[in-house]
Design an enzyme around this catalytic site. Structure first.
Site, PDB file in Angstrom:
ATOM      1  N   LYS A   1       0.846  -1.208   0.000  1.00  0.00           N
ATOM      2  CA  LYS A   1       0.000   0.000   0.000  1.00  0.00           C
ATOM      3  C   LYS A   1       0.870   1.244   0.000  1.00  0.00           C
ATOM      4  CE  LYS A   1      -3.946  -2.281   2.166  1.00  0.00           C
ATOM      5  NZ  LYS A   1      -4.609  -2.696   3.411  1.00  0.00           N
TER       6      LYS A   1
ATOM      7  N   GLN B   1      -4.724  -1.323   9.512  1.00  0.00           N
ATOM      8  CA  GLN B   1      -4.716  -2.665   8.938  1.00  0.00           C
ATOM      9  C   GLN B   1      -5.342  -3.666   9.909  1.00  0.00           C
ATOM     10  OE1 GLN B   1      -3.810  -3.366   5.782  1.00  0.00           O
ATOM     11  NE2 GLN B   1      -4.232  -5.541   6.031  1.00  0.00           N
TER      12      GLN B   1
ATOM     13  N   ASP C   1     -11.249   3.139   4.081  1.00  0.00           N
ATOM     14  CA  ASP C   1     -11.610   1.720   4.050  1.00  0.00           C
ATOM     15  C   ASP C   1     -13.122   1.531   3.934  1.00  0.00           C
ATOM     16  OD1 ASP C   1      -9.682  -0.313   4.103  1.00  0.00           O
ATOM     17  OD2 ASP C   1      -9.180   0.059   6.207  1.00  0.00           O
TER      18      ASP C   1
HETATM   19  N1  GUN Z   1      -7.370  -6.615   6.173  1.00  0.00           N
HETATM   20  C1  GUN Z   1      -7.758  -7.354   5.100  1.00  0.00           C
HETATM   21  N2  GUN Z   1      -8.328  -6.553   4.167  1.00  0.00           N
HETATM   22  C2  GUN Z   1      -8.286  -5.303   4.663  1.00  0.00           C
HETATM   23  C3  GUN Z   1      -8.718  -4.049   4.160  1.00  0.00           C
HETATM   24  O1  GUN Z   1      -9.268  -3.914   3.064  1.00  0.00           O
HETATM   25  N3  GUN Z   1      -8.488  -2.986   4.966  1.00  0.00           N
HETATM   26  C4  GUN Z   1      -7.898  -3.101   6.179  1.00  0.00           C
HETATM   27  N4  GUN Z   1      -7.737  -2.002   6.902  1.00  0.00           N
HETATM   28  N5  GUN Z   1      -7.496  -4.246   6.678  1.00  0.00           N
HETATM   29  C5  GUN Z   1      -7.695  -5.337   5.920  1.00  0.00           C
END
Ligand code: GUN
Length: 291
Positions: free
Chosen positions: A54, A98, A121
């Site tokens: 990311k 995350q 998100d």
């Molecule tokens: N863990 C797995 N997928 C995601 C996501 O799309 N966003 C976040 N913040 N954590 C995740």
């Protein structure tokens, strides 16, 4: 017969290139780059990989990546205090914590602390409500990427029968909401569904998001269906999805591969949400529907 392999990597690369151009325009208009803050708590290896990708994609798009890595034993109060700081920071347009978080931290308390207008998100209950009611908010990145791939492959989705397998807050539930918004007839199946094979057999669109390797069998799939595989399962045989790929390829019209299908779209949609947030916060006009 062999299905078309949906090239998520290529679609995501095109989207990211377009975003990079729009970032340049934003910098000219706003005098600053869009900023995305990513918070990683603990050392989950898969999460560390996602956070690194990311950060890299954010910088490649010309945005600022603000990364916070915290020890697994950090207290919830300290994490909430960091979120308060990021909420108040004008250079931060998007905040992503995350998931999953280490044991002992209340995930919902953390998500709810994020300013909904920086929640790129789309997990905050305010954004969940906005999606459910058709208001502008932030749409979770993975389901948003799945819809883009479906439209790219099929075109108009109106009237199609769609089955979503999985009912998580991150994928299944928002995926169902997005497909309803596209005028599909939506069934949400899950671990307690009776006769999953029969449910899948009716579907023009199958979205598998259960986290069980190759659980969706090729024989279940309706000839000519489009199959979106959200699963990423590490097995002894390597990385596999939730769908029996070889089986699906022999009956479906189009299938996403794992890796190289949905995964790259998730990051591209995160960048898109951050760019949208930056424009909204700076009060600069931006055609979100065309983006
Ligand atoms: N863990 C797995 N997928 C995601 C996501 O799309 N966003 C976040 N913040 N954590 C995740």
């Amino acid at each position: 017969m062999s299905a078309h392999i949906i090239d998520g990597k290529a679609v995501a690369a095109r989207l990211r290139a377009r975003i990079a151009t729009q970032v340049t325009d934003f910098v000219t208009a706003a005098g600053r780059a869009p900023g995305l803050a990513v918070v990683l708590v603990g050392e989950d290896p898969a999460s560390a990989v996602y956070v690194r990708s990311k950060g890299k994609a954010t910088r490649e798009a010309g945005m600022e990546s603000i990364e916070h890595r915290l020890a697994a034993d950090i207290g919830q109060a300290e994490l909430l205090a960091l979120i308060d700081t990021l909420n108040a920071d004008p250079a931060v347009d998007g905040i992503l914590v995350q998931l999953p978080l280490p044991e002992g931290i209340d995930e919902q308390a953390v998500i709810t602390r994020i300013d909904p207008d920086k929640d790129v998100d789309g997990f905050h209950p305010v954004n969940v409500g906005r999606l459910a009611t058709g208001l502008d908010g932030f749409v979770p990145c993975t389901p948003a990427g799945c819809v883009m791939l479906l439209k790219e492959t099929i075109g108009d989705l109106t009237g199609l029968d769609a089955v979503v397998i999985g009912r998580s807050n991150i994928v299944g539930k928002p995926m169902a909401a997005l497909l309803i918004a596209e005028s599909c007839t939506v069934t949400v199946a899950h671990s307690r569904t009776r006769d999953l094979a029969g449910v899948v057999a009716r579907a023009d669109i199958v979205v598998a998001a259960v986290g069980r390797p190759e659980m969706v069998r090729g024989e279940w799939i309706k000839p000519g269906a489009t199959v979106i595989d959200v699963g990423i399962n590490r097995t002894e045989a390597g990385l596999v999805g939730d769908v029996d790929f070889a089986g699906a390829m022999s009956v479906a019209a189009a299938v996403t591969p794992v890796p190289g299908g949905v995964g790259p779209m998730t990051i591209a949609c995160l960048l898109r949400n951050t760019l949208i947030s930056a424009h909204r916060r700076a009060g600069i006009a931006f055609d979100e529907r065309a983006a």
